[in-house]
Write a protein that holds these residues in place. Structure first.
Motif, PDB file in Angstrom:
ATOM      1  N   ILE A  83      16.264  18.247  43.679  1.00 35.50           N
ATOM      2  CA  ILE A  83      15.308  17.283  44.239  1.00 35.50           C
ATOM      3  C   ILE A  83      15.798  15.851  44.032  1.00 35.50           C
ATOM      4  O   ILE A  83      15.770  15.025  44.950  1.00 35.50           O
ATOM      5  CB  ILE A  83      13.913  17.476  43.599  1.00 35.50           C
ATOM      6  N   GLU A  84      16.248  15.554  42.821  1.00 32.84           N
ATOM      7  CA  GLU A  84      16.675  14.187  42.500  1.00 32.84           C
ATOM      8  C   GLU A  84      17.959  13.794  43.228  1.00 32.84           C
ATOM      9  O   GLU A  84      18.107  12.651  43.666  1.00 32.84           O
ATOM     10  CB  GLU A  84      16.865  14.043  40.991  1.00 32.84           C
ATOM     11  N   THR A  85      18.892  14.732  43.350  1.00 32.84           N
ATOM     12  CA  THR A  85      20.168  14.391  43.997  1.00 32.84           C
ATOM     13  C   THR A  85      20.042  14.257  45.509  1.00 32.84           C
ATOM     14  O   THR A  85      20.873  13.609  46.153  1.00 32.84           O
ATOM     15  CB  THR A  85      21.239  15.454  43.676  1.00 32.84           C
ATOM     16  N   LYS A  86      19.002  14.850  46.078  1.00 32.65           N
ATOM     17  CA  LYS A  86      18.806  14.783  47.532  1.00 32.65           C
ATOM     18  C   LYS A  86      17.728  13.783  47.949  1.00 32.65           C
ATOM     19  O   LYS A  86      17.495  13.580  49.138  1.00 32.65           O
ATOM     20  CB  LYS A  86      18.438  16.172  48.073  1.00 32.65           C
ATOM     21  N   LYS A  95       8.149   9.791  50.193  1.00 27.80           N
ATOM     22  CA  LYS A  95       6.834  10.427  50.264  1.00 27.80           C
ATOM     23  C   LYS A  95       6.883  11.680  51.134  1.00 27.80           C
ATOM     24  O   LYS A  95       6.365  12.742  50.761  1.00 27.80           O
ATOM     25  CB  LYS A  95       5.810   9.440  50.814  1.00 27.80           C
ATOM     26  N   LYS A  96       7.523  11.568  52.281  1.00 30.22           N
ATOM     27  CA  LYS A  96       7.645  12.703  53.181  1.00 30.22           C
ATOM     28  C   LYS A  96       8.466  13.812  52.536  1.00 30.22           C
ATOM     29  O   LYS A  96       8.107  14.999  52.616  1.00 30.22           O
ATOM     30  CB  LYS A  96       8.302  12.259  54.490  1.00 30.22           C
ATOM     31  N   TYR A  97       9.545  13.430  51.884  1.00 27.93           N
ATOM     32  CA  TYR A  97      10.446  14.378  51.227  1.00 27.93           C
ATOM     33  C   TYR A  97       9.721  15.156  50.130  1.00 27.93           C
ATOM     34  O   TYR A  97       9.821  16.394  50.046  1.00 27.93           O
ATOM     35  CB  TYR A  97      11.629  13.615  50.657  1.00 27.93           C
ATOM     36  N   LEU A  98       8.977  14.446  49.279  1.00 26.45           N
ATOM     37  CA  LEU A  98       8.259  15.086  48.179  1.00 26.45           C
ATOM     38  C   LEU A  98       7.177  16.036  48.690  1.00 26.45           C
ATOM     39  O   LEU A  98       6.965  17.115  48.139  1.00 26.45           O
ATOM     40  CB  LEU A  98       7.646  14.027  47.267  1.00 26.45           C
ATOM     41  N   LYS A  99       6.512  15.642  49.771  1.00 25.43           N
ATOM     42  CA  LYS A  99       5.479  16.509  50.350  1.00 25.43           C
ATOM     43  C   LYS A  99       6.092  17.774  50.941  1.00 25.43           C
ATOM     44  O   LYS A  99       5.490  18.851  50.891  1.00 25.43           O
ATOM     45  CB  LYS A  99       4.690  15.746  51.415  1.00 25.43           C
ATOM     46  N   GLU A 100       7.276  17.648  51.505  1.00 27.29           N
ATOM     47  CA  GLU A 100       7.977  18.828  52.035  1.00 27.29           C
ATOM     48  C   GLU A 100       8.335  19.788  50.904  1.00 27.29           C
ATOM     49  O   GLU A 100       8.244  21.015  51.063  1.00 27.29           O
ATOM     50  CB  GLU A 100       9.235  18.395  52.787  1.00 27.29           C
ATOM     51  N   GLU A 101       8.737  19.231  49.762  1.00 26.83           N
ATOM     52  CA  GLU A 101       9.058  20.067  48.603  1.00 26.83           C
ATOM     53  C   GLU A 101       7.812  20.774  48.083  1.00 26.83           C
ATOM     54  O   GLU A 101       7.863  21.939  47.689  1.00 26.83           O
ATOM     55  CB  GLU A 101       9.683  19.214  47.490  1.00 26.83           C
ATOM     56  N   GLN A 171       5.584  21.595  40.597  1.00 24.47           N
ATOM     57  CA  GLN A 171       4.458  20.990  41.309  1.00 24.47           C
ATOM     58  C   GLN A 171       3.949  19.752  40.572  1.00 24.47           C
ATOM     59  O   GLN A 171       3.702  18.708  41.188  1.00 24.47           O
ATOM     60  CB  GLN A 171       3.326  22.001  41.470  1.00 24.47           C
ATOM     61  N   LEU A 172       3.800  19.862  39.264  1.00 25.87           N
ATOM     62  CA  LEU A 172       3.353  18.716  38.467  1.00 25.87           C
ATOM     63  C   LEU A 172       4.344  17.565  38.575  1.00 25.87           C
ATOM     64  O   LEU A 172       3.950  16.399  38.684  1.00 25.87           O
ATOM     65  CB  LEU A 172       3.187  19.127  36.996  1.00 25.87           C
ATOM     66  N   TYR A 173       5.616  17.894  38.554  1.00 29.14           N
ATOM     67  CA  TYR A 173       6.653  16.871  38.656  1.00 29.14           C
ATOM     68  C   TYR A 173       6.579  16.150  40.004  1.00 29.14           C
ATOM     69  O   TYR A 173       6.616  14.916  40.069  1.00 29.14           O
ATOM     70  CB  TYR A 173       8.034  17.513  38.492  1.00 29.14           C
ATOM     71  N   LEU A 174       6.444  16.919  41.077  1.00 31.84           N
ATOM     72  CA  LEU A 174       6.397  16.336  42.420  1.00 31.84           C
ATOM     73  C   LEU A 174       5.144  15.479  42.610  1.00 31.84           C
ATOM     74  O   LEU A 174       5.211  14.398  43.199  1.00 31.84           O
ATOM     75  CB  LEU A 174       6.434  17.449  43.470  1.00 31.84           C
ATOM     76  N   GLU A 175       4.021  15.974  42.100  1.00 31.87           N
ATOM     77  CA  GLU A 175       2.773  15.208  42.222  1.00 31.87           C
ATOM     78  C   GLU A 175       2.855  13.914  41.426  1.00 31.87           C
ATOM     79  O   GLU A 175       2.343  12.869  41.851  1.00 31.87           O
ATOM     80  CB  GLU A 175       1.594  16.059  41.754  1.00 31.87           C
ATOM     81  N   GLN A 177       5.650  12.287  40.853  1.00 30.90           N
ATOM     82  CA  GLN A 177       6.546  11.429  41.629  1.00 30.90           C
ATOM     83  C   GLN A 177       5.819  10.793  42.810  1.00 30.90           C
ATOM     84  O   GLN A 177       6.015   9.614  43.117  1.00 30.90           O
ATOM     85  CB  GLN A 177       7.738  12.248  42.135  1.00 30.90           C
ATOM     86  N   LEU A 178       4.977  11.561  43.461  1.00 28.30           N
ATOM     87  CA  LEU A 178       4.190  11.026  44.580  1.00 28.30           C
ATOM     88  C   LEU A 178       3.240   9.934  44.103  1.00 28.30           C
ATOM     89  O   LEU A 178       3.067   8.906  44.767  1.00 28.30           O
ATOM     90  CB  LEU A 178       3.386  12.149  45.244  1.00 28.30           C
ATOM     91  N   ASN A 179       2.627  10.162  42.953  1.00 23.58           N
ATOM     92  CA  ASN A 179       1.704   9.188  42.385  1.00 23.58           C
ATOM     93  C   ASN A 179       2.430   7.886  42.045  1.00 23.58           C
ATOM     94  O   ASN A 179       1.948   6.789  42.351  1.00 23.58           O
ATOM     95  CB  ASN A 179       1.051   9.760  41.127  1.00 23.58           C
ATOM     96  N   ASN A 180       3.610   8.010  41.437  1.00 19.33           N
ATOM     97  CA  ASN A 180       4.405   6.829  41.100  1.00 19.33           C
ATOM     98  C   ASN A 180       4.855   6.099  42.352  1.00 19.33           C
ATOM     99  O   ASN A 180       4.895   4.867  42.395  1.00 19.33           O
ATOM    100  CB  ASN A 180       5.628   7.233  40.271  1.00 19.33           C
ATOM    101  N   ASN A 181       5.207   6.876  43.383  1.00 21.82           N
ATOM    102  CA  ASN A 181       5.658   6.278  44.642  1.00 21.82           C
ATOM    103  C   ASN A 181       4.535   5.471  45.297  1.00 21.82           C
ATOM    104  O   ASN A 181       4.764   4.390  45.844  1.00 21.82           O
ATOM    105  CB  ASN A 181       6.140   7.374  45.604  1.00 21.82           C
ATOM    106  N   SER A 182       3.309   6.000  45.199  1.00 17.86           N
ATOM    107  CA  SER A 182       2.152   5.299  45.765  1.00 17.86           C
ATOM    108  C   SER A 182       1.862   4.024  44.990  1.00 17.86           C
ATOM    109  O   SER A 182       1.526   2.985  45.565  1.00 17.86           O
ATOM    110  CB  SER A 182       0.922   6.199  45.729  1.00 17.86           C
TER     111      SER A 182
END
Length: 272
Positions: A83-86, A95-101, A171-175, A177-182
């Motif tokens: 996830i991090e390297t891509k 945001k789009k990338y994390l939601k796809e994951e 899932q917790l990690y991605l959520e 990351q999304l929160n931090n991105n927002s």
């Protein structure tokens, strides 16, 4: 078996925690963590092949509750590494990338719903088919990886348990990351991002708090201010502080490195 397993797992988690303290970059940290997990799993496999199990109940317990804990760490860190390297650089694209994951995790959940229900409700009526070596039922949604593994150290569903555990963590990690991105997108007052690790910032915050530089401000208020200002989520910073306290050596590693870096900078300027 339990004593050996518990000691091995404790050592593994301690080594991972130490790397989290020492290495700021998540990619570099994972590159060091994965070989440690592989080595740990190899040691556990060697023990199992040498000693076996006293009875079927012990075997089921190992493949249902113990081995998956270690394997889940391997799945988790490997997934986060990918996830991090891509991950793209643009905030909107991230945001789009994390939601796809997250969508991939949802798809796995939907495809394995019956097993999720069985595992999460602590059922055991078909455990002898799922968590005993040499037993498998093609009708029970087998992962292809089962046919490629060493059946002396695998059952038909121990990997699936590890996948369930890992996916929850991913899932917790991605959520997060999304929160931090927002937060970064909505916080126009600060463009500064903390690039060090969370442990280092926690160490700094507690040092400033101990010195009383913010008056009588509560540690939680100070931590939240740093999170907002530097666009970072510290998580359970009190737990991190307790880990700092438990270090056997160099409990102020980051603060010491700050002092050394400042002195070096001063010395370099004096030489000009």
């Amino acid at each position: 078996m339990d004593k050996f397993y518990n000691e091995t797992l404790y050592r593994l988690e301690a080594e991972i925690k130490e790397l989290e303290i020492e290495t700021a970059c998540p990619i570099q940290r994972i590159e060091k963590v994965i070989p440690i997990i592989i080595l740990c799993l190899s040691e556990v496999k060697e023990y199992v092949l040498k000693n076996g199990f006293k009875n079927i109940d012990k075997e089921i317990h190992f493949f249902k509750n113990q081995k998956p804990i270690i394997v889940s760490k391997l799945i988790y860190y490997n997934a986060i590494y990918k996830i991090e390297t891509k991950k793209p650089n643009d905030a909107k694209a991230i945001k789009k990338y994390l939601k796809e994951e997250l969508g991939k995790l949802k798809k796995y959940f939907d495809n394995n719903l019956e097993f999720y229900k069985y595992y999460r409700t602590n059922n055991s009526f078909i455990d002898e088919k799922l968590f005993v070596r040499g037993e498998h039922d093609i009708k029970l949604s087998l992962d292809t990886i089962y046919f490629e593994t060493d059946h002396r150290f695998s059952t038909s569903h121990d990997y699936k348990v590890a996948k369930v555990i890992a996916n929850d963590l991913i899932q917790l990690y991605l959520e997060d990351q999304l929160n931090n991105n927002s937060k970064k997108k909505n916080n126009n007052s600060s463009t500064l991002n903390w690039t060090g690790n969370k442990t280092a910032l926690t160490e700094l915050i507690y040092a400033l708090y101990s010195q009383g530089v913010f008056g009588n401000a509560d540690i939680k208020v100070i931590a939240k201010t740093f999170e907002s200002t530097f666009n970072i989520n510290l998580g359970d910073f009190y737990h991190t502080f307790m880990e700092l306290k438990s270090r056997k050596i160099n409990r102020t590693k980051f603060l010491d490195s700050l002092r050394d870096a400042l002195i070096k900078k001063m010395d370099e300027q004096d030489e000009k």
